[in-house]
Design an enzyme around this catalytic site. Sequence first.
Site, PDB file in Angstrom:
ATOM      1  N   GLU A  75       0.837  -1.203   0.000  1.00 32.72           N
ATOM      2  CA  GLU A  75       0.000   0.000   0.000  1.00 32.72           C
ATOM      3  C   GLU A  75       0.867   1.246   0.000  1.00 32.72           C
ATOM      4  OE1 GLU A  75      -3.268  -0.166   2.893  1.00 32.72           O
ATOM      5  OE2 GLU A  75      -3.041   1.980   3.249  1.00 32.72           O
ATOM      6  N   ASP A 100       0.357   5.414   0.644  1.00 33.51           N
ATOM      7  CA  ASP A 100      -0.664   6.319   1.187  1.00 33.51           C
ATOM      8  C   ASP A 100      -0.293   7.787   1.166  1.00 33.51           C
ATOM      9  OD1 ASP A 100      -2.291   4.203   2.196  1.00 33.51           O
ATOM     10  OD2 ASP A 100      -1.027   4.050   3.972  1.00 33.51           O
ATOM     11  N   GLU A 150      -2.237  10.562   3.371  1.00 35.93           N
ATOM     12  CA  GLU A 150      -3.330  10.799   4.310  1.00 35.93           C
ATOM     13  C   GLU A 150      -3.252  12.248   4.777  1.00 35.93           C
ATOM     14  OE1 GLU A 150      -4.102   6.463   6.314  1.00 35.93           O
ATOM     15  OE2 GLU A 150      -2.428   7.628   7.119  1.00 35.93           O
TER      16      GLU A 150
END
Length: 292
Positions: A102, A104, A106
């Site tokens: 993953e 990311d 954020e």
Amino acid sequence: MKALSQFRIWKAFAAMNLVVVMQAVTSADFNELFQANWAPDHIATQGDQTVLSLDSSTGCGFESKKKYLFGKAKAQLKLIQGDSAGTVTAFYMASEGPNHDELDFEFLGNVTGEPYIVQTNLYINGTGNREQRHYLWFDPTLDFHAYSFLWNRRSILFLVDDIPIREFSNKEKKGVPYPKSQPMGIHGSLWNADDWATQGGRVKTNWSNAPFEATFQSFEIDACELSPIGADDPRVKCGKSGQFWWDKPVVKEVSKQRKKQLKWIHDNFLIYDYCQDVARFADGIPKECHLE
Ligand SMILES: *[C@@H]1O[C@H](CO)[C@@H](O)[C@H](O)[C@H]1NC(C)=O
Ligand SMILES: *[C@@H]1O[C@H](CO)[C@@H](O)[C@H](O)[C@H]1NC(C)=O
Ligand SMILES: *[C@@H]1O[C@H](CO)[C@@H](O)[C@H](O)[C@H]1NC(C)=O
């Protein structure tokens, strides 16, 4: 023997049909590329724009219909205006399964007038804990800005308005795992994370200011696309080196410029780096942190 070789030919043929290379696909129609995977009634598309909304009942999220192995994925985001404390807006790529990979972005909200934090992270083979946090050099709630992942077998770049804020290099030769075989979907979401997101969880979401809205637009996906997943080994096509622009060797000037930009970001906007967090890692900081 014969049956086996026929099977092999069929497999090779199937592999050719499974992979379509997309050139800078843009999202005239959000619904062509994406589908809601959480609370569809909190996601509204208006022309090129997709508005995610969070209230006390639920957040929401979407994911790409296709999965991708290497390439570039970009979206423009305009984050929640005013009070966004306790909320997290995410733009990320992720594979499926327990040992997933993953990447990311954020965006951690804040009370009115205080700065957002952009947190980046990588999960490799199911393990994350690779957070970095940065402030931005602009107010991400006033205008749209571009956030992208550029992923190839050498490195992963996290870019903001095409300026790299983070690079994760492939150090597999030194025993550091690297995401390179699991195709990832492209996702967006908005949720309540007031147990940790804002000022370490001290500031809670103020629901009297709901709904909180973040807007996505202008998706660009220029990546090796796989569909459907699971029918063949994705490395066969997307993994072959030198085939796509993102695999080409970087010219010296570009890499010099990139290093300069990374240093500027590091010196001015970095506020947390897992590699410096000695207290957090009892067994010593992860290996990738002290390898050039
Ligand atoms: C991924 O993790 C699993 C254990 O969770 C391990 O068995 C496997 O070897 C790992 N794969 C890679 C490529 O490191
Ligand atoms: C919110 O604002 C405070 C005060 O300026 C700051 O310390 C913090 O890093 C900001 N961002 C988040 C997500 O807490
Ligand atoms: C929550 O927001 C409302 C409306 O903006 C405000 O009047 C109230 O003081 C806020 N509550 C807290 C705890 O900040």
